[in-house]
Design an enzyme around this catalytic site. Structure first.
Site, PDB file in Angstrom:
ATOM      1  N   LYS A 198      -6.025  -5.327   3.967  1.00  0.00           N
ATOM      2  CA  LYS A 198      -6.876  -4.201   3.608  1.00  0.00           C
ATOM      3  C   LYS A 198      -7.927  -4.620   2.587  1.00  0.00           C
ATOM      4  O   LYS A 198      -7.603  -5.274   1.599  1.00  0.00           O
ATOM      5  CB  LYS A 198      -6.006  -3.070   3.045  1.00  0.00           C
ATOM      6  CG  LYS A 198      -6.757  -1.766   2.787  1.00  0.00           C
ATOM      7  CD  LYS A 198      -5.774  -0.671   2.411  1.00  0.00           C
ATOM      8  CE  LYS A 198      -6.469   0.658   2.174  1.00  0.00           C
ATOM      9  NZ  LYS A 198      -5.511   1.745   1.870  1.00  0.00           N
ATOM     10  N   LYS A 208       1.335   9.206  -6.068  1.00  0.00           N
ATOM     11  CA  LYS A 208      -0.018   8.660  -5.925  1.00  0.00           C
ATOM     12  C   LYS A 208      -1.040   9.734  -6.269  1.00  0.00           C
ATOM     13  O   LYS A 208      -0.878  10.897  -5.909  1.00  0.00           O
ATOM     14  CB  LYS A 208      -0.185   8.192  -4.477  1.00  0.00           C
ATOM     15  CG  LYS A 208      -1.598   7.858  -4.043  1.00  0.00           C
ATOM     16  CD  LYS A 208      -1.610   7.563  -2.549  1.00  0.00           C
ATOM     17  CE  LYS A 208      -3.012   7.320  -2.020  1.00  0.00           C
ATOM     18  NZ  LYS A 208      -2.986   7.073  -0.557  1.00  0.00           N
ATOM     19  N   ASP A 260       0.844  -1.194   0.000  1.00  0.00           N
ATOM     20  CA  ASP A 260       0.000   0.000   0.000  1.00  0.00           C
ATOM     21  C   ASP A 260       0.881   1.247   0.000  1.00  0.00           C
ATOM     22  O   ASP A 260       1.588   1.508   0.976  1.00  0.00           O
ATOM     23  CB  ASP A 260      -0.892  -0.031   1.253  1.00  0.00           C
ATOM     24  CG  ASP A 260      -2.080   0.895   1.153  1.00  0.00           C
ATOM     25  OD1 ASP A 260      -2.120   1.720   0.238  1.00  0.00           O
ATOM     26  OD2 ASP A 260      -2.976   0.798   2.012  1.00  0.00           O
ATOM     27  N   ASP A 261       0.862   2.017  -1.080  1.00  0.00           N
ATOM     28  CA  ASP A 261       1.651   3.245  -1.221  1.00  0.00           C
ATOM     29  C   ASP A 261       3.146   2.967  -1.318  1.00  0.00           C
ATOM     30  O   ASP A 261       3.957   3.800  -0.905  1.00  0.00           O
ATOM     31  CB  ASP A 261       1.389   4.223  -0.072  1.00  0.00           C
ATOM     32  CG  ASP A 261       0.034   4.904  -0.159  1.00  0.00           C
ATOM     33  OD1 ASP A 261      -0.793   4.491  -0.980  1.00  0.00           O
ATOM     34  OD2 ASP A 261      -0.207   5.839   0.632  1.00  0.00           O
ATOM     35  N   HIS A 316     -11.145  -2.347   1.321  1.00  0.00           N
ATOM     36  CA  HIS A 316     -11.342  -1.149   0.506  1.00  0.00           C
ATOM     37  C   HIS A 316     -12.039  -1.444  -0.816  1.00  0.00           C
ATOM     38  O   HIS A 316     -11.744  -0.845  -1.858  1.00  0.00           O
ATOM     39  CB  HIS A 316     -10.011  -0.428   0.268  1.00  0.00           C
ATOM     40  CG  HIS A 316     -10.122   1.056   0.432  1.00  0.00           C
ATOM     41  ND1 HIS A 316      -9.047   1.909   0.384  1.00  0.00           N
ATOM     42  CD2 HIS A 316     -11.192   1.854   0.648  1.00  0.00           C
ATOM     43  CE1 HIS A 316      -9.436   3.140   0.568  1.00  0.00           C
ATOM     44  NE2 HIS A 316     -10.742   3.144   0.726  1.00  0.00           N
ATOM     45  N   ASP A 349      -0.301  -0.887  -4.914  1.00  0.00           N
ATOM     46  CA  ASP A 349      -1.585  -0.354  -5.392  1.00  0.00           C
ATOM     47  C   ASP A 349      -1.467   1.000  -6.070  1.00  0.00           C
ATOM     48  O   ASP A 349      -2.338   1.410  -6.827  1.00  0.00           O
ATOM     49  CB  ASP A 349      -2.609  -0.295  -4.259  1.00  0.00           C
ATOM     50  CG  ASP A 349      -2.223   0.657  -3.142  1.00  0.00           C
ATOM     51  OD1 ASP A 349      -1.077   1.143  -3.111  1.00  0.00           O
ATOM     52  OD2 ASP A 349      -3.080   0.902  -2.259  1.00  0.00           O
ATOM     53  N   ASN A 350      -0.402   1.741  -5.809  1.00  0.00           N
ATOM     54  CA  ASN A 350      -0.137   3.030  -6.453  1.00  0.00           C
ATOM     55  C   ASN A 350       1.281   3.432  -6.107  1.00  0.00           C
ATOM     56  O   ASN A 350       1.976   2.737  -5.365  1.00  0.00           O
ATOM     57  CB  ASN A 350      -1.132   4.116  -6.011  1.00  0.00           C
ATOM     58  CG  ASN A 350      -1.417   4.148  -4.531  1.00  0.00           C
ATOM     59  OD1 ASN A 350      -2.525   3.817  -4.085  1.00  0.00           O
ATOM     60  ND2 ASN A 350      -0.428   4.516  -3.734  1.00  0.00           N
ATOM     61  N   HIS A 408       1.743   2.698   3.771  1.00  0.00           N
ATOM     62  CA  HIS A 408       0.768   3.799   3.797  1.00  0.00           C
ATOM     63  C   HIS A 408       0.884   4.563   5.114  1.00  0.00           C
ATOM     64  O   HIS A 408       1.190   3.988   6.154  1.00  0.00           O
ATOM     65  CB  HIS A 408      -0.631   3.188   3.653  1.00  0.00           C
ATOM     66  CG  HIS A 408      -1.742   4.170   3.441  1.00  0.00           C
ATOM     67  ND1 HIS A 408      -2.224   4.976   4.445  1.00  0.00           N
ATOM     68  CD2 HIS A 408      -2.498   4.438   2.350  1.00  0.00           C
ATOM     69  CE1 HIS A 408      -3.223   5.705   3.979  1.00  0.00           C
ATOM     70  NE2 HIS A 408      -3.404   5.402   2.701  1.00  0.00           N
ATOM     71  N   CYS A 449      -5.617   3.652  -4.277  1.00  0.00           N
ATOM     72  CA  CYS A 449      -5.795   2.388  -3.566  1.00  0.00           C
ATOM     73  C   CYS A 449      -7.061   1.639  -3.968  1.00  0.00           C
ATOM     74  O   CYS A 449      -6.996   0.504  -4.449  1.00  0.00           O
ATOM     75  CB  CYS A 449      -5.749   2.621  -2.063  1.00  0.00           C
ATOM     76  SG  CYS A 449      -6.609   4.108  -1.516  1.00  0.00           S
ATOM     77  N   ARG A 489      -7.603  -1.963  -6.264  1.00  0.00           N
ATOM     78  CA  ARG A 489      -8.139  -3.193  -5.661  1.00  0.00           C
ATOM     79  C   ARG A 489      -9.336  -3.701  -6.455  1.00  0.00           C
ATOM     80  O   ARG A 489      -9.506  -4.909  -6.638  1.00  0.00           O
ATOM     81  CB  ARG A 489      -8.491  -2.928  -4.196  1.00  0.00           C
ATOM     82  CG  ARG A 489      -7.254  -2.691  -3.359  1.00  0.00           C
ATOM     83  CD  ARG A 489      -7.500  -1.959  -2.050  1.00  0.00           C
ATOM     84  NE  ARG A 489      -6.280  -1.261  -1.687  1.00  0.00           N
ATOM     85  CZ  ARG A 489      -5.243  -1.802  -1.052  1.00  0.00           C
ATOM     86  NH1 ARG A 489      -5.308  -3.071  -0.674  1.00  0.00           N
ATOM     87  NH2 ARG A 489      -4.166  -1.102  -0.777  1.00  0.00           N
TER      88      ARG A 489
END
Length: 525
Positions: free
Chosen positions: A126, A378, A33-34, A128, A333-334, A208, A71, A75
């Protein structure tokens, strides 16, 4: 396994014995994540990630793989095989969508596509996504829905049941807890379902914000970043070139570019030591440099801890004797985040940085280093926001070790890849209705060698828009005019060619507009 899939595996180099061994492999998809493009060792980082580096050394690294720059859209794309705008999980120019958008009934997630093929599915981390994991086809799940607390989260669910908050003062850490749940699922699978293949989606919440990490992991990086983000970017860029990942030039810092959203109260609360621009390191004060270096130490510790936890998952797969026939995919994710904000329990300036009482974000300076060698962060759909590392490891299905794949790919490719590997075919109808063709391309052929197919990859997020076809990418930040880049020699997006190639730009713009209109028509048939 379907006849078509067996034939395809044969064509890309599997023998009949290999094909039998590769029949319905297990799959573990690990999503960070991030995480920036160059935040792990095998993509140029100084952060210690020996487990991921080992997977890359024994498998493949993709150099031009993309996500959606944010994010929840990523997903949705990963789990459905469609652009998030196609399934209501991000907005279109004339249609709403986003983190609270709901998918149409036909946009089923991977677990429901894999279940008829004999797979059990697990989620650790996660969520989301709209709906809930168990309703969406997962057999077991642990969701981390508190995105502001790594040490004592207040919002988690297990198998769709809300769990009590984690009390303060324990040794709980979210990255470890996600791994604990993954091991629990795998151990149960080995005990009860060993004749079935599994799909395990491990969605870590790190690195993140907030920057939270165990003190023992942070101290490991003490002083490592005192030279600043300029030096880190240069060092990573040199390593990236040595590894053959990206050629061209290193992007320049953009001092006028700050976080994608303004939170002036947070900046005021954090004080003069915070920096919300990509400024040259030598222009900062001593206090600013010390504070900024400490933030990157925590970020590095979060990535390091994630790699340690991935090592526990790999050890579990080996103990189950399924490691060789498990496809492991790792991606982000980014790109890294330039955001600076304060949420949840706030920030206590007297607390040790990185502890539960602090609330820090990476910010644009270090985000630029994490995204080396690319521009932006991001949320933007420039290369820095959308480029992800992708490692593919599968001893029984990937014969090359340490090879690179330079073909263009996107997270929408993962779902059709997994359905095909499972022996299925992508659905063409649902409850009597014809489904739109999946925009993704299976990665199976790339497990053997690079492919030379040319494709269009499309982006839109919060007014930022882009389209890549072949070597050329048309991109525009929100409210700005289109720019054109040849990514074959300019992944840094430094040399705008639009004035010299107006016809190329017009053709790409027309294609972007056509695809956008198609997605809007799909949502409004």
């Amino acid at each position: 396994m379907s006849t078509a899939c067996c034939l395809l595996l044969s064509l890309i180099g599997f023998t009949s014995q290999d094909t039998l061994a590769a029949d319905r492999p297990n799959v573990v998809v690990i999503l960070a994540d991030d995480l920036g493009y160059s935040d792990i060792g095998c993509y140029g980082s100084e952060i210690e990630t020996p487990n991921l580096d080992a997977l890359a050394a024994d498998g493949l690294r993709y150099t031009q793989f993309y996500n959606t720059a944010r994010c929840w859209p990523t997903r949705a794309a990963l789990l459905t095989g469609y652009y998030p705008q196609q399934v209501g999980r991000d907005a279109l120019p004339n249609l709403p969508g986003g983190a609270r958008g709901g998918r149409p009934a036909w946009a089923r997630l991977l677990p429901k596509l894999l279940r008829p093929l004999g797979y059990r599915s697990y989620l650790s981390g996660k969520w989301h996504v709209d709906g809930t994991p168990i309703q969406s086809g997962f057999d077991h799940s642990l969701t981390m829905d508190d995105h502001g607390r790594f040490f004592y989260p207040e919002k988690t669910t297990k198998d769709d049941v809300v769990q009590p908050p984690i009390p303060r003062g324990t040794d709980y850490y979210q990255t470890t807890a996600i791994t604990d749940h993954a091991l629990e699922c795998l151990q149960e699978h080995a005990a009860k379902y060993q004749t079935q293949p599994f799909f395990h989606y491990v969605a870590y919440t790190c690195p993140h914000f907030p920057l939270h990490a165990p003190a023992a992991d942070i101290v490991k990086y003490k002083g490592r970043y005192d030279a600043g983000w300029d030096a880190a970017r240069q060092s990573r860029w040199e390593r990236i070139q040595e590894l053959g990942l990206v050629s061209g030039s290193l992007s320049e810092l953009e001092p006028e570019i700050g976080p994608p959203y303004d939170f002036p109260a947070a900046i005021a609360e954090l004080g003069d030591k915070e920096v919300n621009r990509e400024l040259p390191w030598d222009s900062l004060t001593d206090d600013q440099r010390a504070f900024q270096a400490a933030k990157m130490e925590i970020h590095a510790a979060m990535v390091d801890r994630m790699d340690q936890e991935i090592g526990r998952i790999l050890a579990q797969l080996k103990s189950m004797e399924v490691y060789n026939d498990t496809l492991i995919l790792f991606l982000s994710d980014n790109g890294a985040s330039a955001e600076i904000m304060i949420r949840s329990d706030g920030h206590n300036p007297a607390a040790p940085l990185g502890s539960a009482e602090s609330y820090l974000c990476l910010g644009p300076g270090w985000s630029s280093a994490s995204n080396t060698p690319f521009r932006r962060h991001k949320t933007w759909v420039h290369e820095g926001g959308t480029s992800t590392p992708l490692i593919a490891h599968w001893p029984n299905g990937i014969s090359q070790h340490g090879a690179l794949r330079h073909q263009v790919g996107h997270v929408i490719d993962i779902a059709p890849t997994l359905v095909e590997l499972a022996g299925g075919e992508w659905p063409t109808s649902f409850q009597g209705h014809t489904l739109p063709p999946a925009p993704g391309h299976s990665l199976i052929r790339s497990f053997q060698s690079d492919t030379d197919e040319e494709r269009a990859v499309w982006w839109l997020h919060e007014g930022n828009r882009a389209l890549r076809r072949g070597e050329f990418k048309l991109v525009a930040a929100k409210g700005e005019p289109w720019q054109l880049y040849n990514l074959a020699n300019d992944r840094a997006e430094s040399h705008d060619l639009i004035s010299g190639l107006p016809q190329k730009a017009a053709a790409l713009q027309a294609e972007w507009e056509r695809m956008t209109s198609e997605f809007e028509s799909l949502r409004h048939p």
